[in-house]
Design a protein around this motif. Sequence first.
Motif, PDB file in Angstrom:
ATOM      1  N   VAL A 138       0.855  -1.191   0.000  1.00 37.70           N
ATOM      2  CA  VAL A 138       0.000   0.000   0.000  1.00 37.70           C
ATOM      3  C   VAL A 138       0.887   1.236   0.000  1.00 37.70           C
ATOM      4  O   VAL A 138       2.092   1.164   0.266  1.00 37.70           O
ATOM      5  N   HIS A 139       0.282   2.381  -0.287  1.00 38.77           N
ATOM      6  CA  HIS A 139       1.035   3.630  -0.257  1.00 38.77           C
ATOM      7  C   HIS A 139       1.289   4.061   1.181  1.00 38.77           C
ATOM      8  O   HIS A 139       0.437   3.862   2.060  1.00 38.77           O
ATOM      9  N   ALA A 140       2.445   4.678   1.397  1.00 36.99           N
ATOM     10  CA  ALA A 140       2.796   5.138   2.742  1.00 36.99           C
ATOM     11  C   ALA A 140       1.788   6.162   3.258  1.00 36.99           C
ATOM     12  O   ALA A 140       1.460   6.188   4.449  1.00 36.99           O
ATOM     13  N   GLN A 141       1.264   7.005   2.331  1.00 40.32           N
ATOM     14  CA  GLN A 141       0.280   8.008   2.754  1.00 40.32           C
ATOM     15  C   GLN A 141      -0.986   7.344   3.286  1.00 40.32           C
ATOM     16  O   GLN A 141      -1.573   7.802   4.269  1.00 40.32           O
ATOM     17  N   ASP A 142      -1.399   6.256   2.638  1.00 45.92           N
ATOM     18  CA  ASP A 142      -2.604   5.550   3.089  1.00 45.92           C
ATOM     19  C   ASP A 142      -2.352   4.874   4.438  1.00 45.92           C
ATOM     20  O   ASP A 142      -3.236   4.837   5.303  1.00 45.92           O
ATOM     21  N   TYR A 143      -1.177   4.334   4.613  1.00 48.40           N
ATOM     22  CA  TYR A 143      -0.821   3.695   5.889  1.00 48.40           C
ATOM     23  C   TYR A 143      -0.874   4.735   7.007  1.00 48.40           C
ATOM     24  O   TYR A 143      -1.437   4.480   8.080  1.00 48.40           O
ATOM     25  N   GLU A 144      -0.298   5.909   6.746  1.00 50.71           N
ATOM     26  CA  GLU A 144      -0.260   6.961   7.755  1.00 50.71           C
ATOM     27  C   GLU A 144      -1.663   7.483   8.070  1.00 50.71           C
ATOM     28  O   GLU A 144      -1.981   7.797   9.228  1.00 50.71           O
TER      29      GLU A 144
END
Length: 427
Positions: A138-144
Motif C-alpha cells: 500500500v502507499h505510505a500516505q494511506d498507511y499513515e
Amino acid sequence: MALLRPKLAPKNRLSATLKSWLPILQSGPLEMEEVLQAYAKDNPCMRVQSGLSADFSTCQFHKAQRPNAPALKNTMTDKIESLSVREATLYETLHQQLLPPLFPTQTSLQIAQDIIENLNHEGYFEGDVESLALKLGVHAQDYEKVRQRFAYLDPPGVGARDLQESFFFQLAQHNQLDDSTYGLCVQILANLSAHKDFSHLASYKQAMKIITSFKNPPALDFHDPSPVVIPDLLILEQGGEISVQLNDSYYPQVVVEEPKIKQANDYLKEKLKEARDLVDALQMRQQTILKIGLMLVEYQYDFFKGKQIKPMRLVDIANEFGYAPSTISRAISNKYLECARGIFPIKSFFTTALEGDISNASIKDFILDRIAHEDPLKPLSDLKILELVEAEFHLKMVRRTITKYRKLLNIASSAERKKLYELRAKH
C-alpha cells in the motif's frame, strides 16, 4: 489411612531425600501442589490434599466491588477465584475496535492490524511507515492516514509516535471543548516547554487542566498486573521484636495410604517408601526455608527496621547450612517473604557487593531518593547523580552505569522529567 504431617528424620536421610525431590524444593506454594500431584499420579500409596482448594458449596460469592468499597475477599480461595476473570489486554482491546466507520475496508483493516503489531507495551508506534507500507503493498500516505485514525480509539493516545503526538491524539477525543480552549491546547502542545508563555490567556488554566489529565504512556492502564504471590515467609514484628513464621497454611499435605493387603509386593513397598520420603522432603523444604528466614533477619535486621539492605552473598548462607550454593539457590527460587515493608523476592536480599559493604541495591535506593527530592526546575542529570553517588559511597563509577540503573528503575531522563514536572505544576 493416615494424614502424615512432615516430621523430623535423620539428617543424612533427609539430605538424600532432598536431592531426590529437588523440584519440590524449587517450587513455590502455587506450583508445589502441581508437582506433588505429578508424583501422586503414579503412586497408589499416596494422594495430595490441597492447601488452596475449599468446599465451594459453602462459599459465598459476591458481586464485583466498587473501587472505593471495602474489600470482602480475604481468603486465598477468594484470591484464586479472582484470577478466573481476566481483563482484556491492550492488543485485544484494540482489535475489538477495528470496525466501520473508522476501518470500513479490508485494506484499512489490514493496515490497522499491522499498526497494532508494531506497538510497544506502552502503546507507542515503533514501526517505519515506509517499509511497513511496502510490505503490505500500500502507499505510505494511506498507511499513515489509518494510523492517524487511532486518535479516536481507546485507550486515548495509543498509536502515537511519541509523547507529544500522544497528547494530540488524546486532545482529539475532547470534542466538547469550546474553540478558544481547544485552540490554546493545540498551541501549548506544540511547544510544551514554553507553556507559561500562554499563562496570561483566560483559557490557560482550563487548557492546562485538560493537558495534565492526559495519560503517559497511553497504555498505562494496560501494563501487566503483578502476579498473585503467596509468600513462604512472614517476618512479623510485635513489641519491637522481630520473629519469623512459615506461611504454611497454603501448603499441600501428602496423605500416605498403606497397602491394605498384609503381604505387600515389592512394587507397593517401593511406592510406600517413595511416599514417606516425599513427606520427609516436604519437611526438609520447610526447615530449609525457615532457617533462611531466620538468617535473613539476622543479616538484614536493619532493613526490616526501615533502613537500607546490606550486601549478602549466597555462598555465605550456603556455608552456614553446609550445602552447595546451588542448593540454596533452588531453595530461594520463586520464594517470597512478607514484612511490614511489603512483599519481596527472597533472592533480592542477595545483592552483588560493589566495594566493601556497598551493594547495587543501595545505590539504586539512593538514586530513587535523590530523584524523589530533586528540584523540579532543575532535575538531576545522570552526571550530577554520578557525582552524588561517588560522594555518598566514596567510590568511582562511570556515567553509563548510572544511566543503566536509572533505566532499570524506569526513571525518565532529566529533560523528560522536567517536561513532566512542568505539566504537573499547579497554575
